[in-house]
Write a protein that holds these residues in place. Structure first.
Motif, PDB file in Angstrom:
ATOM      1  N   MET A  13      -5.063   0.979  -8.380  1.00  0.00           N
ATOM      2  CA  MET A  13      -3.947   0.050  -8.515  1.00  0.00           C
ATOM      3  C   MET A  13      -2.803   0.499  -7.620  1.00  0.00           C
ATOM      4  O   MET A  13      -1.642   0.408  -7.994  1.00  0.00           O
ATOM      5  CB  MET A  13      -3.497   0.007  -9.975  1.00  0.00           C
ATOM      6  CG  MET A  13      -4.351  -0.910 -10.787  1.00  0.00           C
ATOM      7  SD  MET A  13      -4.107  -2.594 -10.219  1.00  0.00           S
ATOM      8  CE  MET A  13      -5.184  -3.430 -11.298  1.00  0.00           C
ATOM      9  N   GLY A  14      -3.177   1.026  -6.471  1.00  0.00           N
ATOM     10  CA  GLY A  14      -2.168   1.351  -5.466  1.00  0.00           C
ATOM     11  C   GLY A  14      -1.594   0.052  -4.915  1.00  0.00           C
ATOM     12  O   GLY A  14      -2.075  -1.041  -5.221  1.00  0.00           O
ATOM     13  N   THR A  15      -0.582   0.171  -4.081  1.00  0.00           N
ATOM     14  CA  THR A  15       0.100  -1.024  -3.597  1.00  0.00           C
ATOM     15  C   THR A  15      -0.836  -1.945  -2.821  1.00  0.00           C
ATOM     16  O   THR A  15      -0.869  -3.154  -3.043  1.00  0.00           O
ATOM     17  CB  THR A  15       1.281  -0.625  -2.707  1.00  0.00           C
ATOM     18  OG1 THR A  15       1.930   0.482  -3.313  1.00  0.00           O
ATOM     19  CG2 THR A  15       2.245  -1.765  -2.550  1.00  0.00           C
ATOM     20  N   ALA A  16      -1.606  -1.348  -1.914  1.00  0.00           N
ATOM     21  CA  ALA A  16      -2.484  -2.175  -1.087  1.00  0.00           C
ATOM     22  C   ALA A  16      -3.521  -2.870  -1.955  1.00  0.00           C
ATOM     23  O   ALA A  16      -3.829  -4.052  -1.758  1.00  0.00           O
ATOM     24  CB  ALA A  16      -3.161  -1.326  -0.019  1.00  0.00           C
TER      25      ALA A  16
ATOM     26  N   HIS B 186      -3.212  -3.598  -5.116  1.00  0.00           N
ATOM     27  CA  HIS B 186      -2.536  -4.611  -5.922  1.00  0.00           C
ATOM     28  C   HIS B 186      -2.389  -5.908  -5.129  1.00  0.00           C
ATOM     29  O   HIS B 186      -2.695  -6.994  -5.611  1.00  0.00           O
ATOM     30  CB  HIS B 186      -1.166  -4.109  -6.368  1.00  0.00           C
ATOM     31  CG  HIS B 186      -0.335  -5.161  -7.025  1.00  0.00           C
ATOM     32  ND1 HIS B 186      -0.546  -5.551  -8.332  1.00  0.00           N
ATOM     33  CD2 HIS B 186       0.672  -5.939  -6.555  1.00  0.00           C
ATOM     34  CE1 HIS B 186       0.302  -6.514  -8.623  1.00  0.00           C
ATOM     35  NE2 HIS B 186       1.053  -6.769  -7.574  1.00  0.00           N
TER      36      HIS B 186
ATOM     37  N   ALA C 214      -3.501   5.413  -9.669  1.00  0.00           N
ATOM     38  CA  ALA C 214      -2.402   4.941  -8.842  1.00  0.00           C
ATOM     39  C   ALA C 214      -2.821   4.705  -7.402  1.00  0.00           C
ATOM     40  O   ALA C 214      -2.517   3.680  -6.828  1.00  0.00           O
ATOM     41  CB  ALA C 214      -1.256   5.921  -8.899  1.00  0.00           C
ATOM     42  N   CYS C 215      -3.519   5.631  -6.789  1.00  0.00           N
ATOM     43  CA  CYS C 215      -3.970   5.382  -5.414  1.00  0.00           C
ATOM     44  C   CYS C 215      -5.014   6.417  -5.073  1.00  0.00           C
ATOM     45  O   CYS C 215      -4.814   7.592  -5.310  1.00  0.00           O
ATOM     46  CB  CYS C 215      -2.818   5.486  -4.416  1.00  0.00           C
ATOM     47  SG  CYS C 215      -3.317   5.079  -2.720  1.00  0.00           S
ATOM     48  N   ILE C 216      -6.146   5.970  -4.550  1.00  0.00           N
ATOM     49  CA  ILE C 216      -7.127   6.955  -4.150  1.00  0.00           C
ATOM     50  C   ILE C 216      -7.135   7.112  -2.630  1.00  0.00           C
ATOM     51  O   ILE C 216      -7.939   7.826  -2.080  1.00  0.00           O
ATOM     52  CB  ILE C 216      -8.538   6.642  -4.680  1.00  0.00           C
ATOM     53  CG1 ILE C 216      -8.977   5.250  -4.262  1.00  0.00           C
ATOM     54  CG2 ILE C 216      -8.581   6.766  -6.181  1.00  0.00           C
ATOM     55  CD1 ILE C 216     -10.427   5.011  -4.546  1.00  0.00           C
ATOM     56  N   GLY C 217      -6.196   6.457  -1.978  1.00  0.00           N
ATOM     57  CA  GLY C 217      -6.000   6.696  -0.552  1.00  0.00           C
ATOM     58  C   GLY C 217      -7.021   6.044   0.360  1.00  0.00           C
ATOM     59  O   GLY C 217      -7.277   6.522   1.449  1.00  0.00           O
ATOM     60  N   CYS C 218      -7.625   4.971  -0.075  1.00  0.00           N
ATOM     61  CA  CYS C 218      -8.547   4.246   0.814  1.00  0.00           C
ATOM     62  C   CYS C 218      -7.992   2.852   1.021  1.00  0.00           C
ATOM     63  O   CYS C 218      -8.691   1.852   0.834  1.00  0.00           O
ATOM     64  CB  CYS C 218      -9.930   4.153   0.203  1.00  0.00           C
ATOM     65  SG  CYS C 218     -10.635   5.729  -0.191  1.00  0.00           S
ATOM     66  N   CYS C 219      -6.729   2.781   1.377  1.00  0.00           N
ATOM     67  CA  CYS C 219      -6.030   1.503   1.388  1.00  0.00           C
ATOM     68  C   CYS C 219      -6.686   0.471   2.299  1.00  0.00           C
ATOM     69  O   CYS C 219      -6.556  -0.723   2.072  1.00  0.00           O
ATOM     70  CB  CYS C 219      -4.587   1.716   1.791  1.00  0.00           C
ATOM     71  SG  CYS C 219      -3.721   2.861   0.713  1.00  0.00           S
ATOM     72  N   MET C 220      -7.383   0.938   3.344  1.00  0.00           N
ATOM     73  CA  MET C 220      -7.973  -0.042   4.252  1.00  0.00           C
ATOM     74  C   MET C 220      -9.187  -0.724   3.630  1.00  0.00           C
ATOM     75  O   MET C 220      -9.693  -1.681   4.185  1.00  0.00           O
ATOM     76  CB  MET C 220      -8.326   0.606   5.592  1.00  0.00           C
ATOM     77  CG  MET C 220      -9.538   1.480   5.599  1.00  0.00           C
ATOM     78  SD  MET C 220      -9.304   3.038   4.714  1.00  0.00           S
ATOM     79  CE  MET C 220     -10.791   3.905   5.178  1.00  0.00           C
ATOM     80  N   LEU C 221      -9.655  -0.206   2.490  1.00  0.00           N
ATOM     81  CA  LEU C 221     -10.829  -0.799   1.853  1.00  0.00           C
ATOM     82  C   LEU C 221     -10.433  -1.615   0.621  1.00  0.00           C
ATOM     83  O   LEU C 221     -11.260  -1.966  -0.192  1.00  0.00           O
ATOM     84  CB  LEU C 221     -11.813   0.300   1.439  1.00  0.00           C
ATOM     85  CG  LEU C 221     -12.291   1.242   2.544  1.00  0.00           C
ATOM     86  CD1 LEU C 221     -13.120   2.374   1.965  1.00  0.00           C
ATOM     87  CD2 LEU C 221     -13.116   0.490   3.576  1.00  0.00           C
TER      88      LEU C 221
ATOM     89  N   ILE D 184     -17.580   5.019  -4.177  1.00  0.00           N
ATOM     90  CA  ILE D 184     -16.490   4.091  -3.904  1.00  0.00           C
ATOM     91  C   ILE D 184     -17.035   2.701  -3.585  1.00  0.00           C
ATOM     92  O   ILE D 184     -17.942   2.546  -2.770  1.00  0.00           O
ATOM     93  CB  ILE D 184     -15.617   4.616  -2.746  1.00  0.00           C
ATOM     94  CG1 ILE D 184     -14.922   5.898  -3.206  1.00  0.00           C
ATOM     95  CG2 ILE D 184     -14.595   3.576  -2.310  1.00  0.00           C
ATOM     96  CD1 ILE D 184     -14.064   6.538  -2.150  1.00  0.00           C
TER      97      ILE D 184
END
Lengths: 636, 164
Positions: free
Chosen positions: B84-87, B89, B123-130, B140
C-alpha cells in the motif's frame, strides 16, 4: 598491507575480469522482483550446457527499473552491451548469439557503453543519461557489490587513505566548505553537524547511518546499499575519523534483507583486508561498524527516535537540545547522517571540494537522488544536479507521462512532502525552492500523478499513513492527524460541508505548531498543498458530490453503456462478486447499483473491443435504467 | 504447532537468549530472531526475553506493539502482503486488498480459520515500477488487479486442500 598493494591487487583482479567475457545481471531487490534470479539460473544452465566458463555476476541496480531484468554482456575487444527486460526465454539467444557468436542481438539491446557506428544506441547519450549526473550512483549496477576489489579498483577507499593522512579538523573544514547538506530530508549542513560532534565531550563517540527508509515510495537508500555498500561504509569511516568515534552502526530496516546481507558481507571483507577494524591501513585509527536492525516504524527516521529504537525502546522522539552530537546513543556524542549523505563523503574528499561545489545551486550543492514512480513512462532511480527543473525530470528523464495522459501533480518527499502542480514544474529542485512551494526534498521519493488520480484521495492516503505511524507522544500529532483523516474521509464520501475546508487548514497549521518532531510537523503538508493547488477538486467533492478523477468510491458509480455492451459476452456477470449484474444470454447487461460493491472487476474484465463499462460521478448523473426483455435488474 | 515443534522452538529461544548474553544484542534484534523462529511473538517468549534482559515485560510489550514488523498472532501457511505504498495506492492497490479480503473472507491483519491464509498490508516493498504489487510467501506478483489477485490465489488453494 599498505593501500597501494591492496589497490594494485584489486586493479589486477578487475582488469582480469574486463579481459574476459562476462555477464552482469542486475539483481537488486527490484531486479529480483522482475525475475533476475531466474535469469541468472538460466545463464548458468545455458553456459554449462554449452560448455562455457563465463563468470555470471549478480550486481546492483543502474536505476532503470522499467528495463529490469537488465543484463550487461562484456566481451573483450568487442562492445559492452546492455540488454533490457530479459527473461529466461531470451537467454539461449544471447548465449548463442553474442557470447559464442558475433551477433550482438540488437533487438534485445538497450544500448552500448562504447561509441559505435552500428545501430546500437550509445547509453550515455540516451535522453535520460544526458540529463543525469551521477556521483553516488555512478558505480551501482556496474560492479559486484559483494566484491570489495571491484569497489577499490574503481576508486574506492582512495578517499579514506587520503583522509587518514589529513587532520580531522581539516576534513571537517572540507565538508563545511563543500556545502554538503544532509540528504535525509531536512537539509542541515553536514559539516556543522560533524564539527559539533567533533567538539563534544564524552567517549566513546558513535557514528550512525540512518538507513531506515520508511517513506512508502522511496527506495534509493536500499538501492545504494544493495549496489554499492562500500561507498557508504567508506563515508562512515571517514566521518568516524573526523569526529573521533571508534564505533559505527548502520540502522537498517529488517524489511531490507538483501541490503542487510550485502552490508554484512561488505563489513566482513573490509575487516579482512584491513580497511575496517583495528589500525586501519596502518594509521593507528580503529573503527568498527555493526548493523542495527530496525523493525519498521516511519517515525524511526527521526534522529532521536532512531536512537531510542537502537537502545531497545519504543521509537519516540525527544526534545532537542541536547542534540545527538552532544547526547545521542546511550547518552554519548553521536553523529547521525543519512545513507546518501555518507555516500557523498568519499567523492568530496577524493575529488576535492571544487568538483563538488561546481555542481548544483548556490545554497544546495551537488546532486539529488530521486526515485521516480507513479504514472510515468520510465520509473526508476535518477541522480540530477541540484537546480534541475521538475519539468526536465518528468519529460527528459522519466520519459513523460504514461499513455500520454496529462501531468497533474508530483508528490515529492512522501507523506512529509507536498503535491506540486503543473504550474510549478519549472521551479528548480533544491532544498529551499521545494520548501517554498510547500513541499520538501524529504526522502527523495517522487510520485507522479495524472488526471486519473484524485488530489483529495491522495491527501487522505498520506494522512491515513501518518495517523497510523504517529508515535502518539504529542497530542496534536496523535489526535490531530486522526481528525484530519476523518474530515478527509467525510470529503471523499460526500458528507463534508464547505466550512470543513477552513477547519482542515486551521487544524493543519495547529498540528505543525504543536508537534515535536518532523513527522507531526510535516504530516499536514499533503493536505495544505492539495488545498492550495487543487481547491477546485475539494469543492467538487463537497458541493457537487463529484470526484473529478473518478476515484473516490462513494462518489462514483459503475455503468454499462447499453450501446457498447455486446449482448453475447458475459464476462462481467461471471466475475461480479455480489451478483449485481443482470442480463441473460443475448441481453444487454445492467448493474444493480444497490448490490454493486464498486470493486471494479467488471470494468477490468470487459473486453477492450467493447469498453462498455464506465465510471460516472456524481452518482446522480447515472442515466435511468432501461431494461430489455422483461427481466429486470431491480427484480434480482 | 505440534509438541515436537514447540520443544524445538523452546530450545531455539534458549539459544537466542544465550547468544544475547554473549553478544549483548539489543531488544529489537532479539525479538526479530524470536519471531523468525516462532513466526510471531508468543506471550511466553516475550516474558522470557524480559526476564533475561532484566527489563519489565511491559517494556517488551511496548516495543512489540510499536513496530510494524512484529506480529502477536501466528501467520497463515500462505502469508499474503499487499503493498500500500503510494505508487501501489495510485495504481489501485486498495481494490486488490478488498478483493483479497472478499475472497479469503478475512480482514487485513487476520488469519483464516483453517490457518491457510493470512493477510497483511505493508507500507512499501520498493517495487514501485511493478505497482500494484502483492507478495504471497515471498513471491512477488506484479501489476495486480482485483481479478488477477483472485486468480493468483488458485494454486495456493489447491495446494492446501489435500491436508484438509
Amino acid at each position: 598491507m599498505i593501500f597501494e598493494e591492496i589497490r594494485k591487487r584489486a586493479v589486477d583482479q578487475w582488469e582480469a575480469l574486463r579481459n574476459e567475457t562476462h555477464i552482469l545481471v542486475g539483481a537488486a531487490t527490484c531486479g529480483r522482483a522482475a525475475g533476475a534470479l531466474d535469469v541468472i539460473d538460466a545463464f548458468k544452465n545455458e553456459c554449462s550446457r554449452q560448455g562455457l566458463d563465463v563468470p555470471i555476476i549478480p550486481v546492483g541496480c543502474i536505476g532503470l527499473c522499467y528495463a529490469e531484468p537488465l543484463v550487461i554482456i562484456s566481451k573483450p575487444e568487442s562492445l559492452r552491451i546492455a540488454y533490457h527486460n530479459i527473461t529466461q526465454d531470451f537467454v539461449p539467444r544471447l548465449v548463442e548469439g553474442y557470447i559464442m557468436g558475433d551477433d550482438p542481438c540488437l533487438e534485445l539491446a538497450l544500448g552500448t557503453f562504447e561509441t559505435d557506428d552500428r545501430e546500437v544506441p550509445y547509453i550515455p547519450e540516451l535522453p535520460r543519461f544526458e540529463h543525469e549526473l551521477r556521483i553516488i550512483l555512478r558505480r551501482g549496477g556496474y560492479i559486484d557489490p559483494e566484491n570489495i576489489h571491484h569497489y577499490i579498483a574503481n576508486g574506492g577507499y582512495g578517499s579514506l587513505e587520503k583522509a587518514l593522512r589529513m587532520a580531522p579538523e581539516q576534513i571537517i573544514e572540507e565538508i563545511k566548505k563543500s556545502g554538503l547538506r544532509g540528504r535525509g530530508g531536512a537539509g542541515f549542513h553536514t559539516g556543522l553537524k560533524w564539527e559539533s560532534c567533533h567538539h563534544a565531550n564524552g567517549t566513546p563517540k558513535y557514528v550512525v547511518c540512518n538507513a531506515d527508509e520508511g517513506d512508502p515510495g522511496a527506495f534509493m537508500d536500499r538501492i545504494i546499499l544493495e549496489s554499492d555498500p562500500h561507498e557508504v561504509i567508506e563515508g562512515m569511516i571517514i566521518a568516524g575519523y573526523a569526529v573521533g568515534a571508534q564505533k559505527g552502526y548502520i540502522y537498517v530496516r529488517a524489511e531490507y534483507p538483501l541490503a542487510i546481507d550485502r552490508i554484512r558481507n561488505a563489513l566482513r571483507q573490509g575487516e579482512e583486508i584491513g580497511i575496517l577494524g583495528e589500525n586501519i591501513l596502518g594509521s593507528g585509527f580503529c573503527f568498527h561498524i555493526g548493523i542495527a536492525e530496525g523493525a519498521g516504524a516511519f517515525v524511526s527516521g527521526e534522529a532521536t527516535a532512531l536512537v531510542a529504537a537502537m537502545e531497545g525502546r519504543r521509537s519516540e522522539p525527544r526534545l532537542r537540545p541536547p542534540r545527538l552530537a552532544e547526547a545521542g546513543l546511550w547518552g554519548l556524542p553521536t553523529l547521525l547522517n543519512n545513507v546518501k549523505t555518507f555516500a557523498y563523503v568519499p567523492f568530496i574528499i577524493g575529488s576535492g571540494i571544487d568538483e563538488f561545489t561546481s555542481i548544483g545551486t548556490e545554497k544546495s550543492k551537488g546532486t539529488a537522488v530521486f526515485t521516480l514512480a507513479g504514472k510515468i513512462q520510465s520509473p526508476g532511480l535518477a541522480e540530477v544536479p541540484m537546480g534541475t527543473t521538475l519539468r526536465s525530470v518528468v519529460y527528459d528523464i522519466a520519459g513523460g507521462m504514461l499513455n500520454e495522459k496529462q501531468f497533474k501533480a508530483v508528490q515529492i518527499g512522501g507523506p512529509s512532502g507536498g503535491c506540486i502542480p503543473e504550474s510549478l514544474l519549472d521551479i528548480p529542485i533544491d532544498f529551499d525552492s521545494l520548501r517554498e512551494a510547500g513541499s520538501m526534498m524529504g526522502s527523495g521519493g517522487m510520485i507522479f500523478m495524472d488526471e486519473n488520480d484524485c488530489a483529495v484521495d491522495t491527501a487522505r492516503f498520506f494522512l491515513d499513513f501518518t495517523a497510523k505511524e504517529s508515535c502518539g507522544k504529542c497530542t496534536m500529532c496523535r489526535m490531530g492527524t486522526l481528525q484530519l483523516l476523518s474530515i478527509l474521509d467525510d470529503i471523499t464520501t460526500g458528507k463534508a460541508k464547505m466550512e470543513d475546508l477552513e477547519l482542515l487548514r486551521q487544524l493543519s497549521e495547529d498540528i505543525k505548531m504543536g508537534s515535536l518532531c518532523g513527522l507531526g510537523r510535516s504530516a499536514p503538508n499533503p493536505v495544505l498543498t492539495t488545498l492550495r493547488y487543487f481547491a477546485d477538486e475539494y469543492r467538487a467533492h463537497i458541493l457537487e458530490k463529484r470526484c473529478p478523477a473518478l476515484v473516490c468510491k462513494d462518489l462514483i458509480a459503475y455503468y454499462i453503456l447499453p450501446e457498447k455492451c455486446d449482448r453475447a459476452c458475459e464476462h462481467c456477470i461471471l466475475v461480479c462478486p455480489t451478483e449485481a449484474i443482470k442480463g441473460g444470454k443475448g441481453e444487454i447487461k445492467v448493474i444493480n447499483q444497490e448490490k454493486c460493491s464498486k470493486c471494479g472487476t467488471c470494468l477490468e474484465v470487459c473486453p477492450p473491443q467493447y469498453c462498455a463499462i464506465i465510471k460516472i460521478s456524481p452518482i446522480c448523473n447515472l442515466p435511468p435504467i432501461t431494461i430489455e426483455k422483461g427481466d429486470s435488474a431491480e427484480g434480482g | 504447532m505440534n509438541e515436537k515443534g514447540e520443544e524445538r522452538s523452546a530450545e531455539e529461544l534458549h539459544t537466542i537468549l544465550e547468544e544475547h548474553k554473549n553478544h549483548g544484542k539489543g531488544l529489537i534484534p532479539i525479538l526479530l530472531e524470536v519471531q523468525k523462529e516462532f513466526g510471531y511473538l508468543p506471550k511466553e517468549a516475550m516474558k522470557k526475553v524480559a526476564e533475561v534482559l532484566g527489563i519489565r515485560p511491559v517494556d517488551v510489550w511496548g516495543v512489540a506493539t510499536f513496530f510494524n514488523q512484529f506480529r502477536l498472532t501466528p501467520l497463515g501457511k500462505n502469508h499474503i502482503k499487499v503493498c500500500m505504498g503510494t505508487a501501489c495506492h495510485l495504481a489501485g492497490g486498495r481494490l486488490v486488498l478488498e478483493a483479497l479480503e472478499r475472497e479469503l473472507k478475512i480482514k487485513v491483519g487476520e488469519t483464516s480459520d483453517d490457518g491457510h491464509f493470512s493477510l497483511e498490508r505493508v507500507a512499501c516493498i520498493g517495487c514501485c515500477m511493478l505497482a500494484p504489487v502483492m507478495v504471497i510467501k515471498d513471491k512477488i506478483y506484479p501489476k495486480m488487479s482485483s481479478f488477477k489477485a483472485e486468480e493468483s490465489l488458485i494454486p495456493y488453494r489447491q495446494e492446501s486442500k489435500p491436508e484438509d
